[in-house]
Write an enzyme that holds these catalytic residues in place. Structure first.
Site, PDB file in Angstrom:
ATOM      1  N   HIS A 217       2.002  -4.072   7.013  1.00  0.00           N
ATOM      2  CA  HIS A 217       1.245  -2.316   6.394  1.00  0.00           C
ATOM      3  C   HIS A 217       1.432  -1.573   7.821  1.00  0.00           C
ATOM      4  O   HIS A 217       1.987  -1.689   8.963  1.00  0.00           O
ATOM      5  CB  HIS A 217      -0.090  -2.880   6.158  1.00  0.00           C
ATOM      6  CG  HIS A 217      -0.458  -4.113   5.193  1.00  0.00           C
ATOM      7  ND1 HIS A 217      -1.150  -3.730   3.864  1.00  0.00           N
ATOM      8  CD2 HIS A 217       0.108  -5.308   5.177  1.00  0.00           C
ATOM      9  CE1 HIS A 217      -0.803  -4.275   3.488  1.00  0.00           C
ATOM     10  NE2 HIS A 217      -0.533  -5.037   3.872  1.00  0.00           N
TER      11      HIS A 217
ATOM     12  N   GLU B 236       2.137   3.341   2.855  1.00  0.00           N
ATOM     13  CA  GLU B 236       2.165   3.640   4.068  1.00  0.00           C
ATOM     14  C   GLU B 236       3.522   3.565   4.493  1.00  0.00           C
ATOM     15  O   GLU B 236       4.789   2.156   4.113  1.00  0.00           O
ATOM     16  CB  GLU B 236       1.523   1.897   4.016  1.00  0.00           C
ATOM     17  CG  GLU B 236       0.056   1.809   4.795  1.00  0.00           C
ATOM     18  CD  GLU B 236      -0.798   1.098   4.246  1.00  0.00           C
ATOM     19  OE1 GLU B 236       0.460  -0.194   4.353  1.00  0.00           O
ATOM     20  OE2 GLU B 236      -1.690   0.609   3.857  1.00  0.00           O
TER      21      GLU B 236
ATOM     22  N   GLU C  85      -0.074  -5.166  11.222  1.00  0.00           N
ATOM     23  CA  GLU C  85       0.028  -3.136  11.280  1.00  0.00           C
ATOM     24  C   GLU C  85       0.843  -2.508  11.284  1.00  0.00           C
ATOM     25  O   GLU C  85       0.225  -3.402  13.180  1.00  0.00           O
ATOM     26  CB  GLU C  85      -1.611  -2.975  11.194  1.00  0.00           C
ATOM     27  CG  GLU C  85      -2.315  -3.939  10.025  1.00  0.00           C
ATOM     28  CD  GLU C  85      -2.237  -2.807   8.959  1.00  0.00           C
ATOM     29  OE1 GLU C  85      -2.709  -1.949   8.599  1.00  0.00           O
ATOM     30  OE2 GLU C  85      -3.436  -3.667   7.956  1.00  0.00           O
TER      31      GLU C  85
ATOM     32  N   ARG D 265      -2.960   5.009  -2.116  1.00  0.00           N
ATOM     33  CA  ARG D 265      -3.488   3.469  -1.755  1.00  0.00           C
ATOM     34  C   ARG D 265      -2.835   2.665  -2.578  1.00  0.00           C
ATOM     35  O   ARG D 265      -1.799   1.408  -2.357  1.00  0.00           O
ATOM     36  CB  ARG D 265      -4.503   3.128  -0.484  1.00  0.00           C
ATOM     37  CG  ARG D 265      -4.571   1.315  -0.451  1.00  0.00           C
ATOM     38  CD  ARG D 265      -5.816   1.481   0.449  1.00  0.00           C
ATOM     39  NE  ARG D 265      -6.335   0.256   0.330  1.00  0.00           N
ATOM     40  CZ  ARG D 265      -6.574  -0.515   1.281  1.00  0.00           C
ATOM     41  NH1 ARG D 265      -5.549   0.213   2.740  1.00  0.00           N
ATOM     42  NH2 ARG D 265      -7.081  -1.731   1.106  1.00  0.00           N
TER      43      ARG D 265
ATOM     44  N   HIS E 202       0.296  -1.395  -0.087  1.00  0.00           N
ATOM     45  CA  HIS E 202       0.184  -0.006   0.081  1.00  0.00           C
ATOM     46  C   HIS E 202       0.790   1.436   0.145  1.00  0.00           C
ATOM     47  O   HIS E 202       2.196   1.389   0.843  1.00  0.00           O
ATOM     48  CB  HIS E 202      -0.892  -0.323   1.296  1.00  0.00           C
ATOM     49  CG  HIS E 202      -1.927  -0.963   1.135  1.00  0.00           C
ATOM     50  ND1 HIS E 202      -2.809  -1.382   2.364  1.00  0.00           N
ATOM     51  CD2 HIS E 202      -2.555  -1.079  -0.109  1.00  0.00           C
ATOM     52  CE1 HIS E 202      -3.879  -1.968   1.528  1.00  0.00           C
ATOM     53  NE2 HIS E 202      -3.809  -2.457   0.378  1.00  0.00           N
TER      54      HIS E 202
END
Ligand code: 0X9
Ligand code: ZN
Length: 312
Positions: free
Chosen positions: A191, A68, A266, A121, A65
């Site tokens: 992520h 990020e 994440e 993104r 993404h």
């Protein structure tokens, strides 16, 4: 001499030049791997670090993404530690593995976040209705577009693409993974943000066969991560912990390649800065992540990995 710093976020060419420098500096260990080109023609570049051909491998996918930014930054920090750390304990662990590291798997999107739209993104392939890009973490060929876990609208942030692997970046990564899948036992998809360690699956609320074991390793990892600065990560099965997400890389790698240990991380934070995490947090984020990775490796070893592959 190699040079990169972790006090700022870097453009793609800076990261890629640094990977090239690593191969020049460590020719016996580091091989630059170009797995293909992006839609706009950029290289999709990573490295393989080989300490011993027989070592078990760890595959790290960063930057799928675009916005990020903490993910390529942290993945490159880890890479640097693997090659230059003076910590004996970490060196032992690092050198007992081989490493497949791709810091920026969506290079067109990443550059677009630097030049045009910081919050981009997706990829940058043009689609209908004057919309661009598919979500490269919804484009993998396993339960693609299933269960409402992606969108068929090209303007959506979670557009699954026109068909599985419609995104050349995703196809290139999947094809490369297929050639080395028997050489790694851990796959991490990196992520931000939300501070989570997510188990497959994302396309369904169903649990992994070895859910308890995978949760246990995740909890050990989160505890190790928290010990450094107190940063709290939540561990859970993807669909339960966040939302149904179909066609993701981790579902694909787990299901198709039966990789024993698969997590989606994440990273920081929980929303104060979100995707705009200040660069001063790159090093702390990296240090706590490495603590968690050491814990994943150690606990999977306690459970008999990589010799026995039973999480499935
Ligand atoms: O929605 C996503 O793709 C990820 N969250 S993000 O905010 N970084 O976009 C979560 C994906 C987790 N699911 C799987 N890896 N299956
Ligand atoms: Zn993401």
């Amino acid at each position: 001499a190699t040079s990169l710093n972790w006090t700022a976020y870097h453009r793609l060419d800076v990261i890629y030049n640094w990977l090239d420098e690593l191969a020049e500096t460590y020719p016996d260990l580091v091989e630059v791997i170009v797995i293909g080109n992006s839609y706009e023609g950029r290289l999709i570049k990573g490295i393989k670090i080989t300490f011993d051909e027989d070592n078990p491998g760890i595959f790290i996918e960063g930057g799928i993404h675009a916005r990020e930014w903490i993910t390529p930054a942290t993945v490159t920090y880890l890479t640097n530690e693997i090659l230059t750390s003076t910590n004996d304990a970490f060196n032992l662990i690092a050198r007992a593995h081989n490493w497949f590291i791709f810091p920026s798997t969506n290079p067109d999107g990443y550059e677009y976040t630097h030049t045009t739209n910081r919050m981009w993104r997706k990829t940058r392939q043009p689609y209908d209705n004057d919309c661009w890009g598919a979500d490269p973490n919804r484009n993998w060929d396993y339960y693609w577009l299933a269960n409402g876990g992606a969108s068929n609208n090209s303007c959506s942030e979670t557009y699954a693409g026109s068909e599985p692997f419609s995104e050349v970046e995703v196809k290139a990564l999947a094809d490369y993974i297929a050639t080395v899948s028997d050489k790694f036992y851990i796959y991490l998809s990196i992520h931000s943000y939300s501070q989570l360690i997510l188990l497959p699956y994302g396309y369904t609320y169903d649990h992994l066969d070895n859910y308890e074991e995978a949760m246990h390793v995740g909890e050990i990892a989160a505890a190790a991560l928290a010990r450094r600065y107190g940063t709290e990560y939540i561990v859970g099965s993807t669909a339960e912990a966040i939302y149904v997400a179909s066609g993701s890389s981790t579902d694909y790698v787990k299901a198709i390649h039966k990789t024993p240990i698969v997590y989606c991380y994440e990273f920081r934070d929980t929303g104060t800065y979100g995707f705009l995490l200040p660069a001063e947090q790159i090093i702390p984020n990296s240090l706590e992540f490495i603590d968690s990775l050491i814990a994943v490796i150690g606990e999977t070893r306690n459970l008999g990995y990589p010799e026995i592959h039973t999480i499935g």
